[in-house]
Structures are given as structure tokens and as C-alpha cells.
Design an enzyme around this catalytic site. Sequence first.
Site, short mmCIF file in Angstrom:
data_model
loop_
_atom_site.label_atom_id
_atom_site.label_comp_id
_atom_site.label_asym_id
_atom_site.label_seq_id
_atom_site.Cartn_x
_atom_site.Cartn_y
_atom_site.Cartn_z
N THR A 9 0.86 -1.19 0.00
CA THR A 9 0.00 0.00 0.00
C THR A 9 0.89 1.24 0.00
OG1 THR A 9 -1.74 1.25 1.13
CG2 THR A 9 -0.25 0.02 2.55
N ASN A 13 -1.43 5.64 6.30
CA ASN A 13 -2.37 5.37 7.40
C ASN A 13 -2.83 3.93 7.38
OD1 ASN A 13 -2.82 8.12 8.65
ND2 ASN A 13 -3.21 8.55 6.48
N ASP A 71 -8.09 -3.38 -1.24
CA ASP A 71 -8.75 -2.25 -1.88
C ASP A 71 -9.96 -1.98 -1.01
OD1 ASP A 71 -8.74 -0.30 -3.94
OD2 ASP A 71 -10.54 -1.21 -4.74
N SER A 72 -10.16 -0.72 -0.70
CA SER A 72 -11.23 -0.40 0.23
C SER A 72 -11.88 0.90 -0.20
CB SER A 72 -10.67 -0.28 1.65
OG SER A 72 -9.52 0.54 1.65
N GLY A 153 -8.98 9.67 5.41
CA GLY A 153 -10.07 9.54 4.43
C GLY A 153 -11.39 10.12 4.94
N LYS A 175 -10.62 1.50 16.46
CA LYS A 175 -11.06 1.42 15.05
C LYS A 175 -10.77 0.03 14.48
CE LYS A 175 -10.33 3.24 10.42
NZ LYS A 175 -9.56 4.08 9.51
N HIS A 180 -13.84 -2.22 8.72
CA HIS A 180 -13.80 -3.14 7.58
C HIS A 180 -12.42 -3.81 7.46
CE1 HIS A 180 -12.58 0.89 6.84
NE2 HIS A 180 -12.20 0.69 5.59
N ARG A 181 -11.34 -2.99 7.50
CA ARG A 181 -9.99 -3.53 7.34
C ARG A 181 -9.60 -4.37 8.56
NH1 ARG A 181 -8.02 0.78 6.74
NH2 ARG A 181 -8.71 0.96 4.59
P1 ITT Z 1 -3.31 2.01 -1.83
O1 ITT Z 1 -4.10 1.75 -3.07
O2 ITT Z 1 -1.86 2.28 -2.10
O3 ITT Z 1 -3.51 0.95 -0.78
P2 ITT Z 1 -5.22 4.16 -1.47
O4 ITT Z 1 -5.45 5.20 -0.44
O5 ITT Z 1 -5.22 4.59 -2.92
O6 ITT Z 1 -3.85 3.36 -1.15
P3 ITT Z 1 -7.56 2.57 -2.04
O7 ITT Z 1 -7.36 2.62 -3.50
O8 ITT Z 1 -7.94 1.25 -1.41
O9 ITT Z 1 -6.25 3.00 -1.23
O10 ITT Z 1 -8.61 3.70 -1.67
C1 ITT Z 1 -9.12 3.70 -0.42
C2 ITT Z 1 -9.79 5.04 -0.15
O11 ITT Z 1 -11.02 4.76 0.50
C3 ITT Z 1 -8.95 5.84 0.81
O12 ITT Z 1 -8.04 6.69 0.16
C4 ITT Z 1 -10.03 6.57 1.61
O13 ITT Z 1 -10.47 7.69 0.89
C5 ITT Z 1 -11.16 5.53 1.66
N1 ITT Z 1 -11.00 4.65 2.83
C6 ITT Z 1 -10.64 3.34 2.83
N2 ITT Z 1 -10.55 2.87 4.08
C7 ITT Z 1 -10.83 3.91 4.89
C8 ITT Z 1 -10.88 4.07 6.29
O14 ITT Z 1 -10.58 3.09 7.12
N3 ITT Z 1 -11.21 5.27 6.76
C9 ITT Z 1 -11.51 6.30 5.94
N4 ITT Z 1 -11.47 6.25 4.62
C10 ITT Z 1 -11.14 5.05 4.09
#
Ligand code: ITT
Length: 224
Positions: A9, A13, A71-72, A153, A175, A180-181
Site C-alpha cells: 500500500t 495510514n 482495496d477499500s 479519508g 477502530k 472493515h480492514r
Molecule cells: P493504496 O491503493 O496504495 O492501498 P489508497 O489510499 O489509494 O492506497 P484505495 O485505493 O484502497 O487506497 O482507496 C481507499 C480510499 O477509501 C482511501 O483513500 C479513503 O479515501 C477511503 N477509505 C478506505 N478505508 C478507509 C478508512 O478506514 N477510513 C476512511 N477512509 C477510508
Amino acid sequence: MLNMLVIATTNQNKLKEFKEILKDLDIEIRSLADFGPIPEVIEDGETFDDNAYKKAWQTAKVLGLPTIADDSGLVVDALDGAPGVYSARYSGENATDEENVTKLLSELKGVKNRKAHFQCVLSIAVPSGPALTYEASCEGTIIDDKRGDNGFGYDPIFYFEEFDKTFAQLSMEEKNKVSHRGKALAQVKAEVHQIKKWLDQRLFEEKPPKPDHAEFINNDWSEK
Ligand code: ITT
């Protein structure tokens, strides 16, 4: 014998959350920062599953090591599931968390139904392609006023009823217990022995990945 897992990742965070949860496993955990620059993974999948697998597998291939990625994102009922897989770039490429939150709140102006959930798909892949998948979600409500300074986020506007707090008002430990994670990683922890066995078999069966021949152009082997 498997003894190392790479966390793929670029989100610092997320990385902290991963490391905290996986810290007491008997596996050496590495992050992308432990290696030199590697090609960026383009997240162009239509589902969390597609993107998680792509991130895990591409990194595993490049590094020749088993890799875990997630992916989240936030799925909002009244917006037909948006921002979903676009959560990180909801208000444009390289958007900040603040900009994404502002865009979401403007889309929800005057909307009564504030139900939403965070979704996480985790993929653990080996360089030859096979992968394990874990999935979890966490229900909440989107509120208009940002609360709390923790997390990242959409955390400041994600209200979690059980604790009467937003995710940004929770400690990382709190948290991780309900997110979810956190829940997806708890499944990984619960199955760590089976996962190790599964990875050992795949890594043993597969031939070592072939290095990219471009790496060796202009490489002077005479002194090696
Ligand atoms: P990587 O792909 O490198 O892991 P990223 O931030 O681009 O980093 P994602 O593509 O999975 O990751 O996008 C996840 C987004 O969803 C993240 O940037 C937040 O905006 C939101 N998100 C995911 N998990 C979250 C959480 O626990 N709390 C708040 N926002 C979250």
C-alpha cells in the site's frame, strides 16, 4: 518455509493499521518502503476485488515475494454505491482527503438517507498468480459536521452508532476492532496457520520468477 509477507500500500495510514494488527504474527512483515521504487499499479478494476488482487499480484510478481494488499472504500446507499472503488480519487486524481469529504457532503446536501458502509477486500497473492481473498464491511452513517482528528479519508464524517463517535474519534486500537480492514485482517490472523501452509505449497511448487531481462542490460557482471 514462508517467513515474509509484503504489505502493498502507498497509503501510510493504512500501512500503520496493517502493521498494528499483524505485529504479533510469526511472519516478517515488510512494506514497499523496504524496497526500491517499483512500477505503480493502475487501479482500473470495476470492483474492490479486482483492484485488491491486481495490487497484490503485481507487487508479488515484481518482488518475487508473497504480498498482501487491500482495496477499500466508502459505499453510500443514496449515491448508488459511490464513491466506491473511486473513493481515493472521488474529487479528482491526487485529491486530498479534505477535498473528497467536501465533494461527498455536497453530493449529499438535502439527502435524508445517510446510510453507508466501508468495504474492504484483502488479497494475498504469490508471484505465480494464485491468491486468497478476504472481505469485510462496517456500517455507519454520514454526518455533515466533521468530528475527530484520528484516522484518515472519510473517517471524520463516518458516524459509528455503537460507539456514538465518528471513526476519526476512535483510537487506532478501537477502530481496528470494528472497521472493515480490521475485521478482514482479523480473519487473516485467525487463519494464519492455514495461510502459511497454503503459501508454502504455492511457493514450493512454483519456479522462481524470471527476472525482467531489461534489468541486465548494461549490467556489468565482470566483478561479480
Ligand atoms: P493504496 O491503493 O496504495 O492501498 P489508497 O489510499 O489509494 O492506497 P484505495 O485505493 O484502497 O487506497 O482507496 C481507499 C480510499 O477509501 C482511501 O483513500 C479513503 O479515501 C477511503 N477509505 C478506505 N478505508 C478507509 C478508512 O478506514 N477510513 C476512511 N477512509 C477510508
